[in-house]
Structures are given as structure tokens and as C-alpha cells.
Design an enzyme around this catalytic site. Structure first.
Site, PDB file in Angstrom:
ATOM      1  N   ASN A   1      -0.360   2.885  -5.391  1.00 41.34           N
ATOM      2  CA  ASN A   1      -0.134   1.693  -4.648  1.00 41.34           C
ATOM      3  C   ASN A   1      -1.637   1.483  -3.903  1.00 41.34           C
ATOM      4  O   ASN A   1      -1.672   2.242  -2.673  1.00 41.34           O
ATOM      5  CB  ASN A   1       1.312   1.527  -3.693  1.00 41.34           C
ATOM      6  CG  ASN A   1       1.222   0.490  -2.989  1.00 41.34           C
ATOM      7  OD1 ASN A   1       0.352  -0.713  -2.971  1.00 41.34           O
ATOM      8  ND2 ASN A   1       2.169  -0.029  -2.370  1.00 41.34           N
TER       9      ASN A   1
ATOM     10  N   HIS B   1       6.951  -9.215  -2.794  1.00 37.33           N
ATOM     11  CA  HIS B   1       8.092  -8.279  -2.462  1.00 37.33           C
ATOM     12  C   HIS B   1       8.983  -8.409  -3.696  1.00 37.33           C
ATOM     13  O   HIS B   1      10.189  -8.027  -3.553  1.00 37.33           O
ATOM     14  CB  HIS B   1       8.937  -8.578  -1.158  1.00 37.33           C
ATOM     15  CG  HIS B   1       8.037  -8.145   0.254  1.00 37.33           C
ATOM     16  ND1 HIS B   1       8.530  -8.952   1.268  1.00 37.33           N
ATOM     17  CD2 HIS B   1       7.269  -7.502   0.414  1.00 37.33           C
ATOM     18  CE1 HIS B   1       7.601  -8.587   2.333  1.00 37.33           C
ATOM     19  NE2 HIS B   1       6.769  -7.294   1.961  1.00 37.33           N
TER      20      HIS B   1
ATOM     21  N   ARG C   1       1.910 -11.755  11.314  1.00 35.70           N
ATOM     22  CA  ARG C   1       1.862 -13.162  10.604  1.00 35.70           C
ATOM     23  C   ARG C   1       2.703 -13.987  11.433  1.00 35.70           C
ATOM     24  O   ARG C   1       3.878 -13.933  11.385  1.00 35.70           O
ATOM     25  CB  ARG C   1       2.158 -12.877   9.175  1.00 35.70           C
ATOM     26  CG  ARG C   1       0.882 -11.992   8.344  1.00 35.70           C
ATOM     27  CD  ARG C   1       1.454 -11.731   6.885  1.00 35.70           C
ATOM     28  NE  ARG C   1       1.659 -10.402   6.779  1.00 35.70           N
ATOM     29  CZ  ARG C   1       2.088  -9.631   5.509  1.00 35.70           C
ATOM     30  NH1 ARG C   1       2.728 -10.677   4.435  1.00 35.70           N
ATOM     31  NH2 ARG C   1       2.219  -8.602   5.717  1.00 35.70           N
TER      32      ARG C   1
END
Ligand code: ADP
Length: 398
Positions: free
Chosen positions: A7, A180, A241
Site C-alpha cells: 500500500n 474505502h 477533512r
């Protein structure tokens, strides 16, 4: 079959090596500060030891070479030869509308991921660097891309079209993509298994609540709506965010402050959310501590977060014509007793009744609803790496 899961972020990369015969972890780790001073790799072996290697790493290729060298280093007794790695699974953030499933990487896939760089400028470039580096370092080993957006490709147009001029979707590909996806799919499937039910009979709402948070309505095994949108900035109030926002605020800020649009976008991503409201932290543990000693803004930040999650859960139940299961996952979903309770209070009218005692749990798979509650409320720890490894195995074997 041993599978390496990678990742890659812009200056970091996470990795796990998994033995897929019994889905056990053989090693895991993290490389930080790639391309900047102070690069280091932290390798975790199965004996629980952490090994730190500090050495300059100018790019992802050098970082991955150091990871591979460590995996075969006799000092760590992980594997003897890279030939023991049968395939590599890569997390790739954005596949646009190209892929609704994981795929074996070939030139066409790389081209599709490159095309989506515009849509995910922070994520797709490092993902591509990781893929290219592994292809160079491990020629002949199959690589699989597992996309964050793929699971949400089943959303109907009424969920993914924004009320903008339609040609902006056709020409500019502006639509809700959702993110996600690997986690939402994994925990929805795990929830069905946990309950011993067929996922194709269940209406599930999956709440992935971490630094970045999103909620998905999973109807009969398919994503039918999700809270993140064109980018991972939309939706719930997150650590830093902003989530849902009146777009007029952006133009107002541009006129009223010295910030230009790039700076405003940066602030909306990095200085808002619960950090912005609380002026304390983006970490929910800090906020819960501050709230418990009466800090007004920390309490307010948590209330606002819980309220957006609550509203989204109720909205998705409406969209699906009911809900059978609510799943909590991610750092907050798995661990925060007070947030789970705060999100679900007052939803008893929908058959959602959390059991205070059962909710007193962290980080384990567990049902936390009252026995007679029509909606099952579950805590399911996510494991995106395992989900990536499973898809990789299936594709490589298939
Ligand atoms: P990411 O989105 O980076 O993968 P995680 O899913 O690991 O994030 O979630 C990280 C967040 O989880 C932290 O910011 C913290 O707020 C929250 N968290 C972790 N443990 C706890 C806990 N015991 N109580 C409350 N919040 C927690």
C-alpha cells in the site's frame, strides 16, 4: 501460497506478507519518509519484535528493495528466497469507472490507473510507483490491483450523479465514486458470516470510521450508496477533512480571505473536521479526553461528528427500505465505546438498540445490540490487507 500486499502513499508504504494456506501474517511493516531525510523501515516479525532500518531511500523502488531484502534476510527468518512470494497485491485508490473488481495488472490496467491520476492526484501516482518498482524487482511474479473504488461501481445513477449539468459527468467524469470499498466489502461479508446469513438477503450499513470515514449502504451484497464522493473529502466530518459543505462557502472564502483556491482546498482537507472545530486534535482519543474534562469545543466536535454519522445511517436505511445490520469498523468504529453509543442513541424508533454492556468492547468481532433488537449491531475489525491478499489469491489461482 505467500502473498505480499503493498500500500504505497506519497512518502510512505505499508506492507504485509501473508501465508494464504491459513491466512496468517508472516511479517508486516512500514516505510516512512521516502524521498526525504530520515527514511526508515519498521519491520514487524511474528515474534512481536520491531526492527528499525534507517537508511536513505530516494524513491519507492529503493524502499521496496530494502523491504524485499529484509524479507529474505536470515536475521529475521521470514523467507529464504523471493521465489517464495507467489504474487503481489497492490492497493490502488482510483480506477474511475473502468473496473468494478480487482484485476491482474497488465499494460492496459496501468494505462487505466494512469488515466485516473487526475482524479486522485495524491494517491494514484504513488500506487503506480509501487507497481512499477515491484515489476522491476520481481519480474515474472503476478501483480494484482485491488481498487478502493471498485466495490462502489454497483451504485445506481441516482446515487452517483451530482445535480450538476449532465455534461460535466459525460465530459469530465464528475460523479460520486466512493472510497474505502475494500473495507466496506470485507466487513459486510464478515458480518453476514458472523450472523450465519446469506449476504444476498441482508440490508447492511457499514460505518468505516477512522482518520478518514465513510458509510456505505450495502443492499443484498452490493454497494448502493456511499458517503465519500468525487474525492475522499466528501461525506462525514473526519479527523481533518470537512465532509459535506455548502459549496458557496468556498467562493465566499476566496473573496473574503487571502487564500487562493489551492490553499482553501488544502485547508478543507487538512485543517477542518474535528481538528478544525476542536482546535485540539484530529485524534478521537484526545477529543474524548478533553470532552471528559469539560472542553466545550471538543464536545461540540464529537457531537457534530456523531450527528452526521447518525443522519447518514438513517438516510441509508431509508434508501434501502430498512436495515438489518449496522457494522462499525476502522479505528474509531472498532474502539470508541462512547462514539458508537452517541451515534446510535435516539435510533430506537428504527429498531436500533445498542446494549450498553455489550458495547463495552474494543477491537474484537462482537454483536453489541440488545438481544431482542431487530437490527444487529456489530463491531467487525477491518483487514484491508487480508482482503487484498484474498482477491490476489483468487485471481492468480483462477
Ligand atoms: P486510518 O483512516 O488512518 O486507517 P484508523 O482506522 O487507524 O485510521 O483510525 C485512526 C483513528 O482511530 C485515530 O485517529 C483515533 O481517533 C481513533 N481511535 C483509535 N483508537 C481509539 C480509541 N481507543 N478510542 C477512540 N478512538 C480511537
Amino acid at each position: 501460497m505467500n502473498i505480499l500486499v503493498i500500500n504505497c502513499g506519497s512518502s510512505s508504504l505499508k506492507f504485509q506478507l501473508l501465508n494464504m494456506e491459513n491466512e496468517s501474517l508472516m511479517a508486516s511493516g512500514l516505510v516512512e519518509r521516502i524521498g526525504i531525510a530520515g527514511s526508515q523501515m519498521i519491520l514487524k516479525t511474528t515474534d512481536g519484535e520491531k526492527h528499525v532500518v534507517q537508511t536513505p531511500m530516494k524513491d519507492h523502488s529503493v524502499a521496496l528493495k530494502i523491504v524485499l531484502d529484509a524479507l529474505v534476510d536470515p536475521a529475521y527468518s521470514i523467507i529464504k528466497d523471493l521465489k517464495e512470494i507467489d504474487a503481489v497485491g497492490h492497493r490502488v485508490v482510483h480506477a474511475g469507472e473502468e473496473y468494478s473488481q480487482s484485476v491482474i495488472i497488465n499494460d492496459e490496467v496501468i494505462e487505466a490507473v494512469e488515466k485516473c491520476v487526475e482524479l486522485a492526484p495524491l494517491h494514484n501516482p504513488p500506487n503506480l510507483l509501487g507497481i512499477n518498482a515491484i515489476m522491476e524487482l520481481m519480474p515474472g511474479v503476478p501483480n494484482v490491483a485491488v481498487f478502493d473504488t471498485a466495490f462502489h461501481q454497483t451504485m445506481p445513477p441516482e446515487a452517483f450523479i451530482y445535480p450538476l449539468p449532465y455534461e460535466w459527468y459525460e465530459d469530465l467524469k464528475i460523479r460520486r465514486y466512493g472510497f474505502h470499498g475494500t473495507s466496506h466489502k470485507y466487513v459486510a461479508e464478515k458480518a453476514a458470516q458472523f450472523l450465519g446469513k446469506d449476504i444476498e438477503t441482508l440490508k447492511i450499513i457499514t460505518c468505516h470510521l477512522g482518520n478518514g470515514s465513510s458509510i456505505t449502504a450495502v443492499k443484498y451484497g452490493k454497494s448502493v450508496d456511499t458517503s465519500m464522493g468525487f474525492t475522499p473529502m466528501e461525506g462525514l466530518v473526519m479527523g481533518t477533512r470537512v465532509g459535506f459543505l455548502d459549496p458557496a462557502i468556498i467562493t465566499y472564502l476566496e473573496k473574503k480571505t487571502e487564500y487562493n483556491l489551492d490553499q482553501i482546498t488544502h485547508i478543507l482537507n487538512h485543517n477542518c473536521g474535528v481538528l478544525g472545530i476542536s482546535c485540539i486534535s484530529s485524534d478521537f482519543r484526545d477529543l474524548e479526553d478533553a470532552a471528559s474534562i469539560g472542553d466545550y469545543k471538543a464536545k461540540l466536535a464529537l457531537e457534530i461528528f456523531r450527528r452526521t454519522v447518525k443522519k447518514t445511517i438513517a438516510g441509508y436505511a431509508a434508501v434501502m427500505g430498512g436495515v438489518d445490520v449496522i457494522v462499525f469498523t476502522g479505528g474509531i468504529g472498532e474502539n470508541s465505546i462512547v462514539d458508537r453509543a452517541g451515534i446510535l442513541n435516539d435510533l430506537e424508533f428504527m429498531g436500533i438498540c445498542i446494549d450498553e454492556e455489550k458495547n463495552n468492547t474494543r477491537g474484537v468481532e462482537k454483536c453489541i445490540s440488545k438481544d431482542d433488537c431487530p437490527v444487529s449491531i456489530l463491531v467487525i475489525p477491518t483487514n484491508e490487507e487480508l482482503a487484498i491478499a484474498k482477491d490476489t489469491k483468487k485471481l492468480v489461482e483462477g
